[in-house]
Design a protein around this motif. Structure first.
Motif, mmCIF file in Angstrom:
data_model
loop_
_atom_site.group_PDB
_atom_site.id
_atom_site.type_symbol
_atom_site.label_atom_id
_atom_site.label_comp_id
_atom_site.label_asym_id
_atom_site.label_seq_id
_atom_site.Cartn_x
_atom_site.Cartn_y
_atom_site.Cartn_z
ATOM 1 N N THR A 38 0.860 -1.196 0.000
ATOM 2 C CA THR A 38 0.000 0.000 0.000
ATOM 3 C C THR A 38 0.889 1.237 0.000
ATOM 4 O OG1 THR A 38 -0.115 0.055 2.414
ATOM 5 C CG2 THR A 38 -1.903 -1.092 1.251
ATOM 6 N N THR A 87 0.459 5.110 1.379
ATOM 7 C CA THR A 87 -0.407 5.911 2.237
ATOM 8 C C THR A 87 0.127 7.325 2.375
ATOM 9 O OG1 THR A 87 0.807 5.237 4.237
ATOM 10 C CG2 THR A 87 -1.084 3.878 3.575
ATOM 11 N N LYS A 91 -3.722 0.483 -2.799
ATOM 12 C CA LYS A 91 -3.035 -0.793 -2.911
ATOM 13 C C LYS A 91 -2.133 -0.804 -4.146
ATOM 14 C CE LYS A 91 -6.609 -3.522 -0.593
ATOM 15 N NZ LYS A 91 -7.543 -4.669 -0.704
ATOM 16 N N SER A 134 -5.086 5.716 1.114
ATOM 17 C CA SER A 134 -4.351 4.457 1.170
ATOM 18 C C SER A 134 -4.694 3.682 -0.082
ATOM 19 C CB SER A 134 -4.737 3.652 2.417
ATOM 20 O OG SER A 134 -4.066 2.406 2.429
#
Length: 632
Positions: free
Chosen positions: A486, A488, A519, A517
């Motif tokens: 991820t 963020t 992926k 956030s």
């Protein structure tokens, strides 16, 4: 002006014939006008050499002695002659001295209400205020006036003939125009003019049915320099002329109101002098306030006035009807004369504005191509009564970075802007255009604008929404490694955040409440990940680049067997990793794995049965597990 001129014969330059091509609306074309046999020459300033055969046009100021006419030789076309002259160093430019025709249309004297135009423009109510003044002089540049007509002889203050070799004539057209402006009232004869106490300056520029532009130019200068307050020109052509334009500009600069007929060919072609900016261009209306079928139209029309079947004076104490923008123009000139009499301090531009603002709006709401600002109304003009609601202001794009707004509305109306109940600013629409300073507003703010004219008429509101043109800030991004799945960080609330590795899109996510956030697939250590935000208005932020850190430890080295005689331990590990050897807490040696992953570490010989441990540390400082070798 001199008509018989000796032509030049020494210049022998050939050029293509002058095409004279003009485009007309609705398949129509202006009535044919004979070609001119004369040109207007603009000499260079401070020239010594001039064409001896040319005749100077009487002009004051900076054009004095620099404007002259010259007859075209019989053996040359006018266009070849013009190019010949333009080759001379003492000549700035040359233009044809076009012939201009009177602007009246055919009429049918079958009208019961002889002077309906007075009722239409509410003259009688204007006369309650003033009948005009002998101090106001209207110059009628036309084909002459019957100086002894019973309704005009007491109105004429002076008369001039601009055509050399021709005596002043009592033109039918000019007599009719003069009567519309200032025909005597209360003499129990004929009708009455719009401004019956106004004085007339008669200027004859026609020789038969046509006039040369140079004679009209001289007539304009003569009118201005002889004290005219208003000039009426019920004449025109479709040929632009620098000399004519300068003349009307001169008149305007001296404070003279210049009024001219818009033309009678039912077309939108530019017509001169009415199409010049400093001239009030007048279209014609019928007794029912419709557009006269013959009246020209277009963007240059300023105002309209009755021009169909107008009853007025004719030579030899006669009276009759004529139709044309030639008749509409003196109606406006007459109202201008009433205004000047009532308010002598008004400037020519103020008189024009008053006429426009107090006119009756006809046709399309606001200024249009058929009636301009509307049909003139004498009562409203004198009482400064404007009952026409201003045009809803137009406004350009307003963004959250805008500090001034611009647009258009009624001439000289005040435009006011609000955001809710908060006043943002106001500005006057000079020349119909306004610019208003405002404080920056947040995107999505609704701004309402309206216009108020001098008579306190208020337009409907114009509402615009402030557009978001401010790009989001560059996102902040937390560290990313080759172990990360991820990305963020923080960005503008509700903006969409995108992550790319080169041209490969890794993922996207909305920054709800300012945090995001998204992926991603694991990336190799050292990969540059680009992150940016796009808000709801499609504004894109700058890019935040972050390198994927190496957070994966190397594998434990593989080590060849070691005996009690070994002084160089060898094996394989991650290339470039540093191999460190320990016996308990004692460091035995260290070396770096080659590009092929092999290594050799010098150590002291160890006792049989000793446990020797090997570690690999990569460039990112990640340390592998240990590999233990028992000494044989």
């Amino acid at each position: 002006m001199k008509k018989t001129l000796i032509a030049l014969s020494s210049l022998l330059v050939v050029m293509p014939a002058f095409s004279g091509v003009h485009t007309y609306a609705e398949g129509q074309s202006p009535a044919a006008i004979p070609e001119t046999d004369q040109v207007i020459i603009h000499y260079e300033e401070n020239v010594v050499s001039k064409l001896a055969e040319s005749e100077t046009v009487a002009t004051p100021g900076e054009d004095a002695d620099h404007l002259a006419t010259l007859e075209v030789p019989d053996n040359k076309s006018i266009d070849i002659f013009i190019e010949d002259l333009e080759k001379r160093k003492d000549v700035e430019s040359v233009e044809p001295d076009y012939l201009v025709k009177l602007d009246y249309a055919a009429n049918d004297p079958d009208l019961i209400d002889f002077q309906y135009h007075h009722k239409t423009i509410e003259s009688s109510l204007a006369w309650d205020v003033t009948l005009g003044s002998s101090d106001v002089v209207v110059a009628v540049i036309d084909d002459g006036i019957d100086l002894n007509h019973v309704d005009l002889k007491s109105q004429i203050v002076s008369h001039y003939n601009m055509v050399e070799g021709k005596s002043f004539t009592k033109g039918e057209h000019g007599t009719h125009v003069a009567g519309i402006i200032a025909g005597v009232m209360n003499n129990k004869t004929g009708g009455a003019g719009i401004a019956p106490k106004t004085k007339i300056m008669a200027i004859d520029v026609f020789d038969g049915d046509y006039a040369l532009i140079s004679d009209i130019v001289e007539g304009i200068y003569k009118a201005v320099d002889s004290g005219a307050d208003i000039i009426n020109m019920s004449l025109g052509s479709y040929f632009p002329s620098t000399a004519l334009e300068k003349a009307v500009q001169y008149a305007s600069s001296k404070g003279v109101v210049v009024v001219a007929a818009a033309g009678n060919d039912a077309i939108s072609e530019a017509h001169y002098p009415s199409s010049y900016n400093s001239v009030i261009s007048v279209a014609s209306t019928t007794s029912g306030d419709g557009r006269s079928s013959f009246s020209n139209y277009g963007s240059t029309i300023d105002i309209a006035a009755p021009g169909t079947e107008i009853f007025s004076t004719l030579p030899n104490d006669g009276y009759g009807w004529m139709s044309g923008t030639s008749m509409a123009s003196p109606v406006v000139a007459g109202v201008a004369a009433l205004l000047k009499a009532k308010e002598p301090s008004l400037k020519n531009t103020q008189i024009a504005d008053r006429l426009y603002l107090t006119a009756k709006d006809l046709g399309t709401k606001g200024k249009d191509t058929k009636f301009g600002n509307g049909r003139v109304n004498a009562k409203n003009a004198l009482m400064n009564i404007d009952k026409t609601v201003p045009v809803v202001p137009s406004v350009g794009v307003v963004t959250d970075s805008t500090t001034s707004i611009t647009g258009k509305t009624e001439l000289n109306a005040k435009v006011i802007a609000y955001a809710g109940k908060t006043k943002l600013g106001e500005a006057v629409a000079k020349n119909g255009k306004y610019t208003m300073k405002i404080a920056k507003q947040k995107a999505g703010t609704g701004i309402s604008l309206y216009a108020i004219d001098a008579a306190k008429n208020k337009s409907a509101n114009k509402t615009v929404t402030v557009i978001d043109k401010t790009a989001p800030g560059i996102p902040t991004v937390n560290p990313v490694s080759n172990k990360s799945t991820t990305v963020t960080g923080k960005a503008e609330s509700n903006a969409k955040v995108y992550a790319y590795a080169g041209k490969t899109k890794l993922g996207e996510a909305a920054a709800k409440s300012g945090a995001f956030s998204l992926k991603i697939a694991k990336q190799k250590a050292g990969t540059i990940i680009s992150v940016y935000a796009v808000d709801a208005a499609k504004n894109r932020s700058g890019t935040k680049n972050i390198k994927a850190a190496d957070k994966i430890a190397p594998s434990a080295p593989s080590v060849n067997s070691i005996t009690s005689k070994t002084t160089a331990a060898s094996g394989k590990a991650e290339k470039g990793a540093v191999i460190t050897v320990y016996n308990g807490s004692k460091k035995l040696g260290q070396s770096t794995a080659s590009s092929t992953g092999t290594f050799k570490v010098k150590i002291s010989a160890q006792k049989k049965g000793a446990s020797v441990k090997f570690y690999a540390t990569d460039k990112a400082g990640n340390r592998s597990g240990s590999k233990t070798i028992v000494v044989k």
